[in-house]
Enzyme design. Structure first.
Site, PDB file in Angstrom:
ATOM      1  N   GLU A 179      -5.406  -5.012  10.496  1.00  0.00           N
ATOM      2  CA  GLU A 179      -4.409  -3.969  10.707  1.00  0.00           C
ATOM      3  C   GLU A 179      -4.711  -3.235  12.011  1.00  0.00           C
ATOM      4  OE1 GLU A 179      -2.357  -2.742   6.810  1.00  0.00           O
ATOM      5  OE2 GLU A 179      -4.130  -1.521   7.021  1.00  0.00           O
ATOM      6  N   LYS A 183       0.052   4.249  -0.265  1.00  0.00           N
ATOM      7  CA  LYS A 183      -0.609   5.435   0.309  1.00  0.00           C
ATOM      8  C   LYS A 183      -0.404   6.638  -0.621  1.00  0.00           C
ATOM      9  CE  LYS A 183      -0.073   3.294   4.765  1.00  0.00           C
ATOM     10  NZ  LYS A 183      -0.100   3.414   6.208  1.00  0.00           N
ATOM     11  N   SER A 207       3.304  -2.106  10.269  1.00  0.00           N
ATOM     12  CA  SER A 207       4.761  -2.138  10.452  1.00  0.00           C
ATOM     13  C   SER A 207       5.386  -3.485  10.100  1.00  0.00           C
ATOM     14  CB  SER A 207       5.134  -1.704  11.876  1.00  0.00           C
ATOM     15  OG  SER A 207       4.714  -0.369  12.109  1.00  0.00           O
ATOM     16  N   ASN A 233       0.862  -1.181   0.000  1.00  0.00           N
ATOM     17  CA  ASN A 233       0.000   0.000   0.000  1.00  0.00           C
ATOM     18  C   ASN A 233       0.902   1.236   0.000  1.00  0.00           C
ATOM     19  OD1 ASN A 233      -1.818   2.046   0.464  1.00  0.00           O
ATOM     20  ND2 ASN A 233      -2.305   1.426   2.564  1.00  0.00           N
ATOM     21  N   HIS A 283      -9.525   0.999   4.615  1.00  0.00           N
ATOM     22  CA  HIS A 283      -8.264   1.202   5.329  1.00  0.00           C
ATOM     23  C   HIS A 283      -8.514   2.128   6.522  1.00  0.00           C
ATOM     24  CE1 HIS A 283      -4.218   2.541   6.283  1.00  0.00           C
ATOM     25  NE2 HIS A 283      -3.808   1.415   5.711  1.00  0.00           N
ATOM     26  N   GLU A 297      -6.984   4.561   7.624  1.00  0.00           N
ATOM     27  CA  GLU A 297      -6.835   6.002   7.340  1.00  0.00           C
ATOM     28  C   GLU A 297      -8.105   6.557   6.695  1.00  0.00           C
ATOM     29  OE1 GLU A 297      -3.065   5.635   5.308  1.00  0.00           O
ATOM     30  OE2 GLU A 297      -2.164   5.061   7.219  1.00  0.00           O
ATOM     31  N   GLY A 302       2.379   2.306  10.731  1.00  0.00           N
ATOM     32  CA  GLY A 302       3.316   3.416  10.592  1.00  0.00           C
ATOM     33  C   GLY A 302       3.997   3.814  11.887  1.00  0.00           C
TER      34      GLY A 302
HETATM   35  P1  PGA Z   1       2.789   0.330   7.626  1.00  0.00           P
HETATM   36  O1  PGA Z   1       1.338   0.523   6.970  1.00  0.00           O
HETATM   37  O2  PGA Z   1       3.362  -0.958   7.074  1.00  0.00           O
HETATM   38  O3  PGA Z   1       3.576   1.524   7.207  1.00  0.00           O
HETATM   39  O4  PGA Z   1       2.600   0.248   9.109  1.00  0.00           O
HETATM   40  C1  PGA Z   1       0.473  -0.552   6.781  1.00  0.00           C
HETATM   41  C2  PGA Z   1      -0.829  -0.087   6.182  1.00  0.00           C
HETATM   42  O5  PGA Z   1      -1.316   0.984   6.571  1.00  0.00           O
HETATM   43  O6  PGA Z   1      -1.415  -0.752   5.303  1.00  0.00           O
END
Ligand code: PGA
Length: 231
Positions: free
Chosen positions: A153, A8, A189, A6, A83, A85, A159
């Protein structure tokens, strides 16, 4: 095993270089989810390409949205949906996530629908309740559709450099699978140095990778860990 990157709202790596690097990795469905402007370049590079979101209508007055037929016309294979976010910063509800998922699947897109609890919810012992509500909304709309994958997640692990322990991930994945029997990816992560232990767990069917998917070598290393985990 499935490993999805992803990107983003980042430009991400060169699609052609990435496609070449992951071409020979066996037994892994490698997916990229770039920003909309890079969808075509990823498709043309031969990568299995997903959007980061998709609307439920085919067309209409929905500024900023994109529809399933529009994505299919570009050669896009699927979409992320729900997601954290999108849920946190753009107010998407469980009902929105269910509608997006259902419409995308009906149109012939594959879907990775994301679920996960926040730190406050985990600390309040609400993880199971939250996951049940999120997964039930998707299940009630679509059932165990063949083209549907879920991603667990935990929001506190995205992140942040904090990863769920393999045991904690396994526990959440087993719960999710008991509610809806589809593959479940772990996200939060995931890095080259923790991917193998996470994907060794029986209910972890792959990874949804954010930050580490922006670099060809670290993403490829995670794909290789996935390849080794079931061989
Ligand atoms: P990250 O993000 O690996 O940077 O923690 C995962 C995601 O949001 O899909």
């Amino acid at each position: 095993m499935i490993v999805a990157g992803n990107w983003k709202m980042f430009a991400g790596p060169d699609p052609a270089a990435l496609a070449q690097r992951v071409a020979d990795i066996d037994g892994v469905d490698v997916i990229v989810c770039p920003p909309y402007i890079s969808l075509t370049r990823c498709v043309e590079a031969g990568l299995t390409t997903y959007a980061q979101n998709v609307h439920w209508e085919d067309e209409g007055a929905f500024t900023g949205e994109i529809s399933p037929p529009m994505l299919l016309a570009l050669g896009v294979a699927g979409s992320l949906v729900g997601h954290s976010e999108r849920r946190q910063y753009f107010g998407e509800t469980d009902a929105d996530v269910a509608r997006r998922t259902e419409a995308a699947l009906e149109a012939g897109l594959r879907v990775i629908a994301c679920v996960g609890e926040t730190r406050e919810q985990r600390d309040a012992d609400d993880t199971e309740t939250v996951l049940r509500i999120q997964v039930d909304a998707i299940r009630d709309a679509c059932g165990a559709h063949e083209q549907l994958v879920l991603a667990y997640e935990p929001v506190w692990a995205i992140g942040t450099g904090l990863t769920a322990t393999p045991e904690l991930a396994e526990e959440a994945h087993a719960l999710i699978k008991s509610l809806l029997d589809v593959p479940v990816l772990y996200g939060g992560s995931v890095k080259p140095d923790n991917a193998a232990e996470l994907m060794a767990k029986p209910s972890v069917d792959g990874a949804l990778v954010g930050g580490a998917s922006l670099d060809v070598e670290s993403f490829a290393a995670i794909c290789e860990a996935a390849s080794r985990s079931r061989s």
